[in-house]
Design an enzyme around this catalytic site. Structure first.
Site, PDB file in Angstrom:
ATOM      1  N   ASP A   1       0.875  -1.252  -0.056  1.00 56.14           N
ATOM      2  CA  ASP A   1      -0.134   0.142  -0.077  1.00 56.14           C
ATOM      3  C   ASP A   1       0.787   1.248   0.015  1.00 56.14           C
ATOM      4  O   ASP A   1       2.041   1.134   0.515  1.00 56.14           O
ATOM      5  CB  ASP A   1      -0.951  -0.053   1.358  1.00 56.14           C
ATOM      6  CG  ASP A   1      -1.870  -1.300   1.281  1.00 56.14           C
ATOM      7  OD1 ASP A   1      -2.281  -1.639   0.222  1.00 56.14           O
ATOM      8  OD2 ASP A   1      -2.460  -1.421   2.393  1.00 56.14           O
TER       9      ASP A   1
ATOM     10  N   TYR B   1       6.708  -7.988   8.929  1.00 57.04           N
ATOM     11  CA  TYR B   1       6.002  -6.591   9.192  1.00 57.04           C
ATOM     12  C   TYR B   1       6.410  -5.807  10.525  1.00 57.04           C
ATOM     13  O   TYR B   1       6.488  -6.607  11.612  1.00 57.04           O
ATOM     14  CB  TYR B   1       4.827  -6.209   8.725  1.00 57.04           C
ATOM     15  CG  TYR B   1       4.332  -6.610   7.435  1.00 57.04           C
ATOM     16  CD1 TYR B   1       4.328  -5.635   6.390  1.00 57.04           C
ATOM     17  CD2 TYR B   1       3.882  -7.909   7.253  1.00 57.04           C
ATOM     18  CE1 TYR B   1       3.949  -6.324   5.236  1.00 57.04           C
ATOM     19  CE2 TYR B   1       3.588  -8.375   5.998  1.00 57.04           C
ATOM     20  CZ  TYR B   1       3.558  -7.531   4.938  1.00 57.04           C
ATOM     21  OH  TYR B   1       3.138  -7.956   3.705  1.00 57.04           O
TER      22      TYR B   1
ATOM     23  N   ASP C   1      -6.450   2.122   8.496  1.00 50.63           N
ATOM     24  CA  ASP C   1      -5.141   2.852   8.606  1.00 50.63           C
ATOM     25  C   ASP C   1      -5.292   4.402   8.701  1.00 50.63           C
ATOM     26  O   ASP C   1      -6.479   4.972   8.778  1.00 50.63           O
ATOM     27  CB  ASP C   1      -4.223   2.476   7.582  1.00 50.63           C
ATOM     28  CG  ASP C   1      -4.787   2.973   6.183  1.00 50.63           C
ATOM     29  OD1 ASP C   1      -5.254   4.264   6.106  1.00 50.63           O
ATOM     30  OD2 ASP C   1      -4.696   2.281   5.243  1.00 50.63           O
TER      31      ASP C   1
ATOM     32  N   ARG D   1      -3.833  -4.656   8.382  1.00 51.01           N
ATOM     33  CA  ARG D   1      -4.616  -3.673   8.952  1.00 51.01           C
ATOM     34  C   ARG D   1      -5.760  -4.375   9.554  1.00 51.01           C
ATOM     35  O   ARG D   1      -6.344  -3.988  10.530  1.00 51.01           O
ATOM     36  CB  ARG D   1      -5.032  -2.700   7.761  1.00 51.01           C
ATOM     37  CG  ARG D   1      -4.343  -1.726   7.105  1.00 51.01           C
ATOM     38  CD  ARG D   1      -5.057  -1.203   5.990  1.00 51.01           C
ATOM     39  NE  ARG D   1      -5.132  -1.990   4.559  1.00 51.01           N
ATOM     40  CZ  ARG D   1      -5.674  -1.722   3.648  1.00 51.01           C
ATOM     41  NH1 ARG D   1      -6.300  -0.862   3.535  1.00 51.01           N
ATOM     42  NH2 ARG D   1      -5.690  -2.617   2.866  1.00 51.01           N
TER      43      ARG D   1
END
Length: 358
Positions: free
Chosen positions: A51, A79, A93, A184
């Site tokens: 993203d 991550y 987000d 997310r």
């Protein structure tokens, strides 16, 4: 009726993988196109989108490496993400609109206590702001139109979920997970379990398959290294000459240069470009690095010949199942080199799947 001409294949044949450290705000396709231009590559592809909000590891495959991009797309990822508690957004987000808020009365111990339910194999419902498609359209297009699509849950595996930091209304996690995991959604689910809502305020990919952040270069770093290589290719007099010709070409138009000027400008430009290409080409990781965790098989000259024709062969002491890296002896060569990837058939043969051009 006029016949359509053949499409000209622009760019040079360059093969390998460059790991890019993607910056905030850039789309994965923007990074891909800029890398393709930097390397003047005829062919390039990325290995799964990040993203615009996300930063970090984005491997870009050039040339023959694009044959193995799917295997990187299917690989595990790691991550680091920051969760902002107390606020839920439309997108999950910080870039989404706030849709709900709640007080935060959560301790570090509270967070640690609920993390086990998100480790191992779990079910996850993909975000409406994902690129998954419904009737040929990505879900995020429906979401932007205010349309909610029913989405079945999918099995994912969280190999590691660690709370690195807790301060105020923010938590920092590191996550090792399988493909198809939506960070997310994970953060939103953690917020729901804590009873305080939550969204992603920062997200960085640390690892994609075998590639880590320590191998990554920013686009600015790549451009700087290429440009330094170009400058170093010419001596002082040649640099002055090239700058003067470049200035003249800008002033009157390149097509207005005298023939000798145009030829000299082209010659010096070619020297510069080749030198710049050599510098950044040295940063490319080899094709087989994409599947470095697969078992390898080594072929003799005869088996190499048959595999190169696309035929399966018997290889002593080969694995009994699964995918393999294939190394063989190309025609006219003496040493082993990477041929591509294959799989073990039901009858124990090594069958090629994706071979590179020799």
């Amino acid at each position: 009726m006029a016949r359509r001409g053949r499409r000209v294949n622009r760019g040079r044949a360059v093969d390998g993988i460059i790991v890019v450290d993607k910056v905030y705000g850039a789309s994965s396709n923007e990074v891909l196109q800029r890398v393709k231009r930097l390397f003047n590559a005829a062919k390039a592809g990325h290995t799964g989108s990040l993203d615009p909000l996300a930063t970090g590891v984005l491997p870009i495959c050039l040339g023959e490496a694009t044959k193995f991009s799917q295997y990187l797309l299917d690989s595990d990822k790691s991550y680091r993400t920051t969760m902002k508690m107390g606020i839920q957004t439309t997108t999950g987000d910080r870039e989404g609109e706030v849709v709900a808020e709640s007080p935060v009365a959560v301790t570090r111990s509270d967070v640690e206590a609920i993390l086990d339910q998100f480790r191992g194999e779990i079910e996850q419902v993909p975000s409406m702001f994902s690129a998954l498609k419904h009737n040929g359209r990505p879900l995020y297009e429906y979401a932007r139109e205010g349309i909610e699509i029913d989405r079945p849950s999918r099995k994912i595996t969280i190999h590691r979920l660690e709370l690195l930091d807790f301060e105020g209304d923010e938590c920092v996690f590191e996550v090792d997970c399988t493909k198809g995991t939506y960070i997310r959604t994970l953060v939103e689910d953690i917020g729901a379990a804590l009873g305080c809502l939550g969204h992603v305020s920062e997200l960085k990919r640390l690892k994609a398959g075998p590639y880590t952040e320590h191998q990554a270069y920013s686009l600015d770093e790549l451009a700087k290294l290429r440009d330094e290589g170009r400058e170093a290719a010419l001596d002082v007099e040649q640099r002055v000459e090239f700058a003067e010709l470049a200035g003249l070409a800008d002033e009157i138009g390149r097509d207005k240069l005298e023939k000798s000027q145009a030829e000299r400008f082209k010659e010096l430009g070619r020297i510069r470009n080749k030198a710049g290409d050599r510098v950044i080409d040295e940063l490319l990781l080899p094709l087989d690095s994409a599947v470095s965790d697969w078992p390898q098989v080594k072929l003799g000259a005869n088996s190499s010949f048959f595999v190169a024709q696309g035929n399966p062969v018997q290889v002593p002491q080969a694995p009994t199942s699964g995918n393999v890296r294939i190394y063989g002896i190309a025609e006219g060569e003496e040493d082993l080199s990477f041929f591509g990837v294959g799989e073990i058939t039901d009858d124990g043969l090594v069958a090629p799947k994706r071979l590179i051009k020799s």
